[in-house]
Design a protein around this motif. Structure first.
Motif, PDB file in Angstrom:
ATOM      1  N   UNK A 256       2.529  -5.783  13.665  1.00  0.00           N
ATOM      2  CA  UNK A 256       3.410  -6.391  12.670  1.00  0.00           C
ATOM      3  C   UNK A 256       4.409  -5.337  12.188  1.00  0.00           C
ATOM      4  N   UNK A 257       5.649  -5.722  12.059  1.00  0.00           N
ATOM      5  CA  UNK A 257       6.663  -4.819  11.532  1.00  0.00           C
ATOM      6  C   UNK A 257       6.821  -3.533  12.307  1.00  0.00           C
ATOM      7  N   UNK A 258       6.578  -3.577  13.607  1.00  0.00           N
ATOM      8  CA  UNK A 258       6.703  -2.373  14.422  1.00  0.00           C
ATOM      9  C   UNK A 258       5.507  -1.447  14.364  1.00  0.00           C
ATOM     10  N   UNK A 259       4.454  -1.863  13.677  1.00  0.00           N
ATOM     11  CA  UNK A 259       3.233  -1.060  13.561  1.00  0.00           C
ATOM     12  C   UNK A 259       2.026  -1.866  14.031  1.00  0.00           C
ATOM     13  N   UNK A 260       0.916  -1.184  14.199  1.00  0.00           N
ATOM     14  CA  UNK A 260      -0.341  -1.823  14.578  1.00  0.00           C
ATOM     15  C   UNK A 260      -1.361  -1.487  13.506  1.00  0.00           C
ATOM     16  N   UNK A 287       3.337   2.061  -2.243  1.00  0.00           N
ATOM     17  CA  UNK A 287       4.070   3.137  -1.591  1.00  0.00           C
ATOM     18  C   UNK A 287       3.120   4.286  -1.300  1.00  0.00           C
ATOM     19  N   UNK A 288       3.052   4.670  -0.038  1.00  0.00           N
ATOM     20  CA  UNK A 288       2.162   5.745   0.404  1.00  0.00           C
ATOM     21  C   UNK A 288       2.958   7.041   0.573  1.00  0.00           C
ATOM     22  N   UNK A 289       2.276   8.166   0.398  1.00  0.00           N
ATOM     23  CA  UNK A 289       2.925   9.466   0.544  1.00  0.00           C
ATOM     24  C   UNK A 289       3.144   9.837   2.008  1.00  0.00           C
ATOM     25  N   UNK A 290       2.399   9.182   2.905  1.00  0.00           N
ATOM     26  CA  UNK A 290       2.499   9.546   4.319  1.00  0.00           C
ATOM     27  C   UNK A 290       2.264   8.325   5.191  1.00  0.00           C
ATOM     28  N   UNK A 291       2.811   8.365   6.395  1.00  0.00           N
ATOM     29  CA  UNK A 291       2.601   7.289   7.363  1.00  0.00           C
ATOM     30  C   UNK A 291       1.199   7.402   7.948  1.00  0.00           C
ATOM     31  N   UNK A 292       0.507   6.260   8.041  1.00  0.00           N
ATOM     32  CA  UNK A 292      -0.806   6.210   8.675  1.00  0.00           C
ATOM     33  C   UNK A 292      -0.852   4.977   9.570  1.00  0.00           C
ATOM     34  N   UNK A 293      -1.995   4.778  10.196  1.00  0.00           N
ATOM     35  CA  UNK A 293      -2.159   3.586  11.033  1.00  0.00           C
ATOM     36  C   UNK A 293      -2.278   2.311  10.198  1.00  0.00           C
ATOM     37  N   UNK A 294      -2.365   2.464   8.881  1.00  0.00           N
ATOM     38  CA  UNK A 294      -2.511   1.298   7.999  1.00  0.00           C
ATOM     39  C   UNK A 294      -1.292   1.103   7.107  1.00  0.00           C
ATOM     40  N   UNK A 295      -0.164   1.697   7.452  1.00  0.00           N
ATOM     41  CA  UNK A 295       1.045   1.520   6.649  1.00  0.00           C
ATOM     42  C   UNK A 295       2.148   0.859   7.465  1.00  0.00           C
ATOM     43  N   UNK A 338      10.398   3.943   3.011  1.00  0.00           N
ATOM     44  CA  UNK A 338       9.085   4.208   2.434  1.00  0.00           C
ATOM     45  C   UNK A 338       7.993   3.714   3.377  1.00  0.00           C
ATOM     46  N   UNK A 339       6.796   4.224   3.176  1.00  0.00           N
ATOM     47  CA  UNK A 339       5.618   3.734   3.876  1.00  0.00           C
ATOM     48  C   UNK A 339       4.814   2.874   2.916  1.00  0.00           C
ATOM     49  N   UNK A 340       4.530   1.629   3.311  1.00  0.00           N
ATOM     50  CA  UNK A 340       3.788   0.695   2.462  1.00  0.00           C
ATOM     51  C   UNK A 340       2.364   0.554   2.976  1.00  0.00           C
TER      52      UNK A 340
END
Length: 358
Positions: A256-260, A287-295, A338-340
């Motif tokens: 979804x949204x270019x992420x998995x 809003x997350x401070x960093x990109x993860x597999x859940x953002x 931002x990373x959500x």
């Protein structure tokens, strides 16, 4: 003594060859506060008017406190209705407006005086009894309209969008008054509105309608947190739930949204690449401070500052719009990327027909 205030059995309504209410079954507990909610044209007011006897039932039965009232006149159903338009007699005083229905029913004068005094005290309009409707504010006129219903001592109160003519501040105060009135009187109340805030704050049970059918019934918490389908998910809540096009990745996750991102679904019957809808409410995105597999990566188009919270209106990498509630003191700017983070326990999934996937 029945514990059912109102029982609808296979209720249908047709205008000529057009059926607008499609076989509704609904049990309303005595003493409960039930809200019919849905978009314009969903049938909520038509259903209320059939309960009131103001619309003829094409098929089915209506019972009030165990008594079949399907073919009875409104005056014999044990109901009282409060309309959007107040419908007060402008040439009569408040006292006479309250008493008029009782006089028409040949109620003894002493009983009329007792009921008018009691109703005006409950609604705090006893100091207005000698005024006419034109001398009252909108909120005061609505209290008189409710008082006219109270004096009849009905089994069931019916409210047809009673607050829609009031300004925002008066709507809030009258909503509180109606909730207090229900606690004091304990009568069954059925309330029609398109306003989700009224539905969520007043109801013991919400009935969500669409196109003359019930989509879901349940407490405000049940309907909000566990919507039965994508329509309910998107209708209940302000801002609405984000409903994003996604696809099954085949390994316990969705794209979804270019992420998995991971999914709690046990969808062994689903095929890799199969389309579905991913739902998540704005308050479950942060809003997350960093990109993860859940953002999800998103660009902020603009934000609304509401004091205690902000709403970020964003676009995902694939162009889908998403709204996030931002309570962090960290400032976010327009056009910022931002990373959500998606709250794992509050992810909802729906199939291509809009039905909830478990």
């Amino acid at each position: 003594m029945t514990d059912t205030g109102v029982l609808l059995t296979d209720i249908r309504k047709s205008f000529g060859n057009l059926e607008v209410i499609h076989g509704i079954d609904l049990k309303i507990a005595e003493g409960s506060f039930v809200v019919f909610v849905g978009p314009s044209g969903c049938g909520k007011s038509t259903l209320l008017r059939m309960i009131a006897g103001l619309e003829e039932v094409t098929d089915g039965e209506i019972e009030i406190k165990g008594r079949n009232v399907t073919d009875l006149d409104p005056s014999n159903r044990g109901i009282a209705m409060v309309f959007q338009s107040y419908a007060l007699y402008p040439h009569m005083s408040v006292r006479d407006n309250l008493a008029f229905g009782l006089k028409m029913a040949n109620t003894p004068v002493s009983e009329i005086e007792t009921r008018v005094k009691a109703a005006s005290a409950i609604l705090k309009i006893d100091h207005l009894l000698d005024r006419r409707p034109g001398q009252l504010s909108g909120g005061q006129r609505q209290r008189v309209a409710i008082g006219r219903a109270i004096v009849r001592k009905p089994d069931v109160f019916l409210f047809d969008e009673p607050l829609s003519n009031l300004d925002a501040e008066l709507r809030v105060s009258m909503r509180i008054e109606i909730a207090r009135l229900h606690r004091e009187l304990g009568n069954t109340m059925i309330y029609v509105t398109h306003d989700q805030t009224e539905a969520m704050t007043l109801a013991d049970m919400i009935v969500v309608l669409r196109d003359g059918r019930i989509e879901q019934t349940g407490s405000p918490r049940e309907v909000y947190e566990n919507p039965a389908n994508a329509f309910v998910a998107g209708f209940i809540g302000s801002p609405r739930m984000n409903l994003l096009t996604a696809e099954w990745a085949g390994d316990g996750s969705v794209r979804v949204g270019g992420r998995q991102i991971s999914s709690p679904l046990h969808a062994t019957a689903m095929k890799s690449g199969e389309k579905l809808t991913f739902g998540i409410r704005p308050e479950h995105l942060s809003v997350s401070q960093a990109a993860t597999s859940e953002t999800l990566r998103a660009k902020v188009d603009f934000f609304e500052y509401l004091g205690g919270t902000q709403f970020l209106y964003c676009q995902l990498e694939d162009g889908q719009a998403v709204v996030a509630e931002h309570r962090s003191p960290i400032a976010v700017k327009d056009d910022e990327v931002v990373e959500l983070a998606c709250d794992l326990g509050n992810r909802r999934f729906f199939d291509t027909a809009g039905l909830r996937l478990r």
